[in-house]
Design a protein around this motif. Structure first.
Motif, PDB file in Angstrom:
ATOM      1  N   TYR A 198      51.031  79.612  28.695  1.00 48.31           N
ATOM      2  CA  TYR A 198      50.650  79.421  27.300  1.00 48.31           C
ATOM      3  C   TYR A 198      51.553  80.217  26.356  1.00 48.31           C
ATOM      4  CZ  TYR A 198      46.041  77.199  28.105  1.00 48.31           C
ATOM      5  OH  TYR A 198      45.019  76.346  28.426  1.00 48.31           O
ATOM      6  N   THR A 199      51.952  81.423  26.772  1.00 45.95           N
ATOM      7  CA  THR A 199      52.637  82.353  25.873  1.00 45.95           C
ATOM      8  C   THR A 199      54.016  82.682  26.412  1.00 45.95           C
ATOM      9  OG1 THR A 199      50.472  83.312  25.318  1.00 45.95           O
ATOM     10  CG2 THR A 199      52.432  84.541  24.644  1.00 45.95           C
ATOM     11  N   PRO A 200      55.078  82.061  25.882  1.00 43.12           N
ATOM     12  CA  PRO A 200      56.422  82.292  26.411  1.00 43.12           C
ATOM     13  C   PRO A 200      57.024  83.600  25.917  1.00 43.12           C
ATOM     14  CG  PRO A 200      56.532  80.777  24.577  1.00 43.12           C
ATOM     15  CD  PRO A 200      55.070  81.073  24.789  1.00 43.12           C
ATOM     16  N   GLU A 201      58.015  84.074  26.641  1.00 40.56           N
ATOM     17  CA  GLU A 201      58.862  85.185  26.193  1.00 40.56           C
ATOM     18  C   GLU A 201      60.298  84.684  26.250  1.00 40.56           C
ATOM     19  OE1 GLU A 201      58.377  88.965  28.052  1.00 40.56           O
ATOM     20  OE2 GLU A 201      56.182  88.910  27.920  1.00 40.56           O
ATOM     21  N   TYR A 202      61.036  84.958  25.198  1.00 42.84           N
ATOM     22  CA  TYR A 202      62.402  84.460  25.113  1.00 42.84           C
ATOM     23  C   TYR A 202      63.358  85.587  25.504  1.00 42.84           C
ATOM     24  CZ  TYR A 202      60.179  80.500  22.934  1.00 42.84           C
ATOM     25  OH  TYR A 202      59.376  79.402  22.704  1.00 42.84           O
ATOM     26  N   ARG A 203      63.824  85.504  26.760  1.00 38.28           N
ATOM     27  CA  ARG A 203      64.759  86.485  27.311  1.00 38.28           C
ATOM     28  C   ARG A 203      66.050  85.771  27.657  1.00 38.28           C
ATOM     29  NH1 ARG A 203      61.178  90.099  31.614  1.00 38.28           N
ATOM     30  NH2 ARG A 203      59.217  90.181  30.419  1.00 38.28           N
ATOM     31  N   PRO A 204      67.181  86.481  27.645  1.00 36.61           N
ATOM     32  CA  PRO A 204      68.478  85.816  27.881  1.00 36.61           C
ATOM     33  C   PRO A 204      68.550  85.057  29.194  1.00 36.61           C
ATOM     34  CG  PRO A 204      68.815  88.046  27.051  1.00 36.61           C
ATOM     35  CD  PRO A 204      67.342  87.906  27.313  1.00 36.61           C
ATOM     36  N   GLU A 205      67.883  85.576  30.243  1.00 35.24           N
ATOM     37  CA  GLU A 205      68.009  84.953  31.560  1.00 35.24           C
ATOM     38  C   GLU A 205      67.018  83.824  31.799  1.00 35.24           C
ATOM     39  OE1 GLU A 205      65.447  88.696  32.333  1.00 35.24           O
ATOM     40  OE2 GLU A 205      66.785  87.879  30.812  1.00 35.24           O
ATOM     41  N   LEU A 206      66.092  83.611  30.845  1.00 35.80           N
ATOM     42  CA  LEU A 206      65.026  82.638  31.057  1.00 35.80           C
ATOM     43  C   LEU A 206      65.203  81.376  30.214  1.00 35.80           C
ATOM     44  CD1 LEU A 206      61.808  84.873  31.134  1.00 35.80           C
ATOM     45  CD2 LEU A 206      63.140  84.017  33.063  1.00 35.80           C
ATOM     46  N   ALA A 207      64.806  80.251  30.788  1.00 39.14           N
ATOM     47  CA  ALA A 207      64.679  79.003  30.029  1.00 39.14           C
ATOM     48  C   ALA A 207      63.197  78.780  29.744  1.00 39.14           C
ATOM     49  CB  ALA A 207      65.239  77.831  30.830  1.00 39.14           C
ATOM     50  N   VAL A 208      62.903  78.236  28.574  1.00 40.11           N
ATOM     51  CA  VAL A 208      61.536  77.922  28.183  1.00 40.11           C
ATOM     52  C   VAL A 208      61.521  76.482  27.680  1.00 40.11           C
ATOM     53  CG1 VAL A 208      59.621  78.455  26.642  1.00 40.11           C
ATOM     54  CG2 VAL A 208      61.006  80.310  27.584  1.00 40.11           C
ATOM     55  N   ASP A 209      60.779  75.613  28.369  1.00 41.29           N
ATOM     56  CA  ASP A 209      60.681  74.202  27.987  1.00 41.29           C
ATOM     57  C   ASP A 209      59.266  73.895  27.502  1.00 41.29           C
ATOM     58  OD1 ASP A 209      63.234  74.030  28.986  1.00 41.29           O
ATOM     59  OD2 ASP A 209      62.647  73.032  30.859  1.00 41.29           O
ATOM     60  N   HIS A 210      59.143  73.316  26.320  1.00 39.78           N
ATOM     61  CA  HIS A 210      57.827  72.879  25.851  1.00 39.78           C
ATOM     62  C   HIS A 210      57.448  71.611  26.608  1.00 39.78           C
ATOM     63  CE1 HIS A 210      55.196  70.550  23.003  1.00 39.78           C
ATOM     64  NE2 HIS A 210      54.516  71.668  23.154  1.00 39.78           N
ATOM     65  N   LEU A 211      56.292  71.623  27.257  1.00 37.28           N
ATOM     66  CA  LEU A 211      55.865  70.497  28.073  1.00 37.28           C
ATOM     67  C   LEU A 211      54.976  69.531  27.305  1.00 37.28           C
ATOM     68  CD1 LEU A 211      54.980  72.404  31.376  1.00 37.28           C
ATOM     69  CD2 LEU A 211      57.021  71.019  30.930  1.00 37.28           C
ATOM     70  N   PHE A 212      53.901  70.046  26.728  1.00 37.06           N
ATOM     71  CA  PHE A 212      52.924  69.221  26.022  1.00 37.06           C
ATOM     72  C   PHE A 212      51.994  70.159  25.269  1.00 37.06           C
ATOM     73  CE2 PHE A 212      52.080  69.285  30.666  1.00 37.06           C
ATOM     74  CZ  PHE A 212      51.138  70.302  30.684  1.00 37.06           C
TER      75      PHE A 212
ATOM     76  N   TYR B 105      27.995  81.102  17.922  1.00 32.62           N
ATOM     77  CA  TYR B 105      29.348  80.669  18.281  1.00 32.62           C
ATOM     78  C   TYR B 105      29.913  81.553  19.386  1.00 32.62           C
ATOM     79  CZ  TYR B 105      34.204  79.178  17.680  1.00 32.62           C
ATOM     80  OH  TYR B 105      35.465  78.686  17.884  1.00 32.62           O
ATOM     81  N   LEU B 106      30.570  80.920  20.353  1.00 29.48           N
ATOM     82  CA  LEU B 106      31.221  81.622  21.452  1.00 29.48           C
ATOM     83  C   LEU B 106      32.731  81.442  21.283  1.00 29.48           C
ATOM     84  CD1 LEU B 106      30.086  81.269  25.170  1.00 29.48           C
ATOM     85  CD2 LEU B 106      32.378  81.943  24.476  1.00 29.48           C
ATOM     86  N   PHE B 107      33.419  82.522  21.012  1.00 30.46           N
ATOM     87  CA  PHE B 107      34.860  82.438  20.760  1.00 30.46           C
ATOM     88  C   PHE B 107      35.622  82.508  22.076  1.00 30.46           C
ATOM     89  CE2 PHE B 107      38.922  84.680  19.481  1.00 30.46           C
ATOM     90  CZ  PHE B 107      39.527  83.524  19.012  1.00 30.46           C
ATOM     91  N   VAL B 108      36.401  81.477  22.367  1.00 30.71           N
ATOM     92  CA  VAL B 108      37.199  81.425  23.592  1.00 30.71           C
ATOM     93  C   VAL B 108      38.638  81.804  23.244  1.00 30.71           C
ATOM     94  CG1 VAL B 108      37.889  80.038  25.568  1.00 30.71           C
ATOM     95  CG2 VAL B 108      35.708  79.587  24.443  1.00 30.71           C
ATOM     96  N   ALA B 109      39.040  83.015  23.592  1.00 34.59           N
ATOM     97  CA  ALA B 109      40.372  83.519  23.249  1.00 34.59           C
ATOM     98  C   ALA B 109      41.346  83.184  24.366  1.00 34.59           C
ATOM     99  CB  ALA B 109      40.322  85.026  23.009  1.00 34.59           C
ATOM    100  N   SER B 110      41.798  81.945  24.414  1.00 35.11           N
ATOM    101  CA  SER B 110      42.608  81.490  25.543  1.00 35.11           C
ATOM    102  C   SER B 110      44.046  82.006  25.505  1.00 35.11           C
ATOM    103  CB  SER B 110      42.612  79.960  25.598  1.00 35.11           C
ATOM    104  OG  SER B 110      43.079  79.413  24.385  1.00 35.11           O
ATOM    105  N   SER B 111      44.562  82.349  24.325  1.00 33.07           N
ATOM    106  CA  SER B 111      45.926  82.854  24.207  1.00 33.07           C
ATOM    107  C   SER B 111      46.111  83.465  22.825  1.00 33.07           C
ATOM    108  CB  SER B 111      46.945  81.724  24.410  1.00 33.07           C
ATOM    109  OG  SER B 111      46.978  80.884  23.251  1.00 33.07           O
TER     110      SER B 111
END
Length: 283
Positions: free
Chosen positions: A146-160, A182-188
């Protein structure tokens, strides 16, 4: 140089604290100091200096950082390649966000096993930060996060984008929703920020959870209102157990694949990414 020295250096990169690294590695603080000192003696340079803010990298330590990461990556890859099960000629290690495993274990991993018949597949489920670290250190090939990190050695592809909708145990409209029910769902972190933009009045509910499966279990036993992935809430709405909340906005949670950039064209990684690109998580 030994791997224990390298692991200690890499952990100190994250903690910047000898005591915390000792706790993480379950060794004494004096052992941490001895390993760092031994590594410094072998390299002939000072890697860390201690100050009020903790352990800080020296300029030589900063230069060594990328080498340390690559050495650890190479070691892990060699160890895993040599430990392959008999009769298999390749290995693929994948992981997925905790909230997604129930969908991906069937639609992604099942297809990987069907296509890659001579490849041993290892599957894990974790949270984004932990999986990213495992990718960097060579313990995983592809992670769905869910939560990417942008590092020089990594590729990050948005899927959907995974669609989340507000549902309730009794029929109601958004204007009827009170924080107490209300129940708060903190998924990311992204979901939390987007929720705050759209529904600031519900951002600080007295009950919050981190997993959708937990939320469903709670709603089955007690009354309440929460956001759930539509793939999970749809059958519960169809059965009459839950109701869509009229007027509530849909929140789209981006889902990404991450992996080491230079491994993009490895056959097993290529197959894993190609399969991911065909998935519809909301179906």
């Amino acid at each position: 140089m030994n791997i224990e020295m390298l692991d200690t250096f890499l952990d100190l990169l994250e903690t910047r604290n000898f005591n915390r690294t000792a706790d993480n590695l379950q060794i004494t603080q004096s052992t941490v100091s001895a390993r760092v000192r031994g590594l410094e003696e072998q390299l002939g340079v000072r890697l860390f200096v201690r100050g009020r803010g903790g352990a800080e990298l020296t300029p030589d330590g900063q230069k060594f950082e990328s080498y340390a990461v690559n050495i650890r990556l190479g070691w892990n890859l060699a160890r895993q390649e040599l430990a392959m099960p008999a009769g298999y000629h390749g290995q693929l290690r994948v992981a997925m966000q905790v909230s997604l495993w129930d969908k991906l274990i069937i639609d992604w991993v099942g297809e990987l096993r069907r296509i890659l018949t001579d490849t041993a597949v290892h599957v894990e489920s974790d949270y984004s930060r932990a999986m990213i670290d495992e990718i960097v250190f060579g313990n995983l090939d592809v992670a769905v996060i869910y939560t990417p990190e942008y590092r020089p050695e990594l590729a990050v592809d948005h899927l959907f984008d995974e669609r989340f909708s507000m549902v309730a145990t009794t029929a109601c409209a958004l204007e009827d929703v009170q924080p107490e029910s209300y129940l708060f769902v903190a998924s990311s972190p992204y979901f939390k920020a987007r929720h705050g933009e759209l529904l600031p009045q519900l951002q600080h509910a007295p009950l919050s959870m981190g997993l959708s499966n937990m939320t469903i279990a709670y709603l089955r036993r007690y009354s309440g209102i929460a956001y759930l992935p539509e793939r999970m809430s749809r059958p519960l709405i169809e059965s009459g157990d839950l109701f869509p909340v009229a007027g509530a906005p849909v929140i789209d949670q981006p889902v990404y694949a991450t992996y080491v950039s230079r491994h993009r064209y490895r056959p097993n990684v290529k197959h894993a990414l190609a399969l991911l690109s065909t998935l519809d998580l909301n179906a």
